[in-house]
Design an enzyme around this catalytic site. Sequence first.
Site, PDB file in Angstrom:
ATOM      1  N   CYS A  56     -12.952   2.156 -14.157  1.00 16.91           N
ATOM      2  CA  CYS A  56     -13.356   3.552 -13.957  1.00 16.91           C
ATOM      3  C   CYS A  56     -12.089   4.411 -13.860  1.00 16.91           C
ATOM      4  O   CYS A  56     -11.790   5.024 -12.843  1.00 16.91           O
ATOM      5  CB  CYS A  56     -14.220   3.683 -12.700  1.00 16.91           C
ATOM      6  SG  CYS A  56     -15.156   5.211 -12.701  1.00 16.91           S
ATOM      7  N   CYS A 106     -24.948   4.366 -12.434  1.00 20.66           N
ATOM      8  CA  CYS A 106     -23.941   5.428 -12.288  1.00 20.66           C
ATOM      9  C   CYS A 106     -24.537   6.779 -12.712  1.00 20.66           C
ATOM     10  O   CYS A 106     -24.912   6.972 -13.872  1.00 20.66           O
ATOM     11  CB  CYS A 106     -22.731   5.079 -13.139  1.00 20.66           C
ATOM     12  SG  CYS A 106     -21.533   6.409 -13.224  1.00 20.66           S
ATOM     13  N   CYS A 151     -16.980   2.895 -19.797  1.00 25.44           N
ATOM     14  CA  CYS A 151     -18.398   2.981 -19.412  1.00 25.44           C
ATOM     15  C   CYS A 151     -19.286   2.041 -20.221  1.00 25.44           C
ATOM     16  O   CYS A 151     -20.246   1.477 -19.683  1.00 25.44           O
ATOM     17  CB  CYS A 151     -18.916   4.402 -19.576  1.00 25.44           C
ATOM     18  SG  CYS A 151     -18.017   5.579 -18.561  1.00 25.44           S
ATOM     19  N   GLU A 176       0.832  -1.215   0.000  1.00 26.15           N
ATOM     20  CA  GLU A 176       0.000   0.000   0.000  1.00 26.15           C
ATOM     21  C   GLU A 176       0.864   1.261   0.000  1.00 26.15           C
ATOM     22  O   GLU A 176       0.579   2.219  -0.711  1.00 26.15           O
ATOM     23  CB  GLU A 176      -0.911   0.008   1.238  1.00 26.15           C
ATOM     24  CG  GLU A 176      -2.082  -0.941   1.143  1.00 26.15           C
ATOM     25  CD  GLU A 176      -3.005  -0.587  -0.008  1.00 26.15           C
ATOM     26  OE1 GLU A 176      -3.450   0.559  -0.077  1.00 26.15           O
ATOM     27  OE2 GLU A 176      -3.279  -1.458  -0.850  1.00 26.15           O
ATOM     28  N   CYS A 216     -19.401  -1.221 -18.605  1.00 26.74           N
ATOM     29  CA  CYS A 216     -19.348  -1.164 -17.136  1.00 26.74           C
ATOM     30  C   CYS A 216     -20.598  -1.787 -16.498  1.00 26.74           C
ATOM     31  O   CYS A 216     -21.734  -1.513 -16.912  1.00 26.74           O
ATOM     32  CB  CYS A 216     -19.208   0.282 -16.703  1.00 26.74           C
ATOM     33  SG  CYS A 216     -19.268   0.471 -14.907  1.00 26.74           S
TER      34      CYS A 216
HETATM   35  S1  SF4 Z   1     -20.315   3.930 -15.928  1.00 28.06           S
HETATM   36 FE1  SF4 Z   1     -19.757   5.138 -14.144  1.00 28.06          FE
HETATM   37  S2  SF4 Z   1     -18.781   3.690 -12.756  1.00 28.06           S
HETATM   38 FE2  SF4 Z   1     -18.836   2.748 -14.770  1.00 28.06          FE
HETATM   39  S3  SF4 Z   1     -16.851   3.256 -15.689  1.00 28.06           S
HETATM   40 FE3  SF4 Z   1     -18.330   4.806 -16.353  1.00 28.06          FE
HETATM   41  S4  SF4 Z   1     -18.103   6.426 -14.869  1.00 28.06           S
HETATM   42 FE4  SF4 Z   1     -17.159   4.643 -13.962  1.00 28.06          FE
END
Ligand code: SF4
Length: 361
Positions: free
Chosen positions: A192, A208, A199, A35, A202
Amino acid sequence: MSNFASTLIQWHGEHGRSGLPWQGQKDPYRVWLSEIMLQQTQVSTVKDRYIEFINRFPTVDDLANASADDVMALWAGLGYYTRARNLHTCAKIIVEKFAGKFPQQAEELCQLPGIGMSTAAAIASFCFGEKISILDANVKRLLARYYGVEQDIKKTTAHQDLWEKAQHIVPKQAVDMPIYTQALMDFGATVCTPKNPHCTSCVFQKKCIAFRENKVKDIPLRVKKATIKTVQSEMLFIVAKDHALFELRPAKGIWGGLWSFPESAWQDSPHQNIQPLQLSMDDFINLPKQLLKSSYAKARLLAPRKHVFTHRNLYFQIRILTIEQPLELPKDQFAWVKIDACEHLGLPTPIRQFIKDYLQI
Ligand code: SF4
């Protein structure tokens, strides 16, 4: 389990990262080390350096018993040297005050030097199953987009708001915490992402807020960065036969605790048209001026080299002084070291590079 947590864990089962040497660790020493190394440093750089560090200091006791010079030498090149100093101090505290055992609660862990709340949460959730969320930069970005947080996420109120949101969605079962924490890290780093997040594929697309409201490019809010300054200095490479003189830099500040060449104070410079500085031995306050004055006048001045820091560009010119014998200087601040054997010293990257180049001349 919250929808968010179960979706994320499912995603991780199919798409999470694998093959990183610190993954799946339950040993708090190893989680802590990874970390700290990963703060401000790329995974690709950390991978090999982490293994090197673990091989050299396999346990927190080994690290606590090491000399500061050995730790700094091993850290050299990773930058942000306060991390290495804190790591060493923290290892000593864990050995002396906690009999070599890490505290198990994030609240306690974050009292230790160099351990912030997110790092403490990573250790507590990975190793002890505490139901506490990490909130590093990747997770903040993901949650800011997911919840549509439009304020500057560096501000305390937005930060606090994200902590509460992050804590609200952790899995109900402690046993799920390690995989959930790993999934959060992987998702923020690979899906993200800061630029061009994925997206369209995603798993959170429908929920989102940033995506739904077409604000992905605007969240998190980008605050204009401070302008980058240009500074200049001169360093003295003082050579006596096959030895060179190194000076220990103060613990605080740039390259704190590393060995470097005696250096003049930094001066602000124009961004372009860098001209050699006009200095004298009087600008090297810790050295015996009278003894070095004539060598300085005859010394060879090399063209300036550039080193880029986050907020500054440093142009440093190196002057090569050759003298007959090493000078007597305070041993706690100076060291004469054989030039082709200075590998064991913790040296800043540009100094290490200069010596490599010098030895090849
Ligand atoms: S949809 Fe939202 S959570 Fe998914 S990658 Fe795009 S910005 Fe990120």
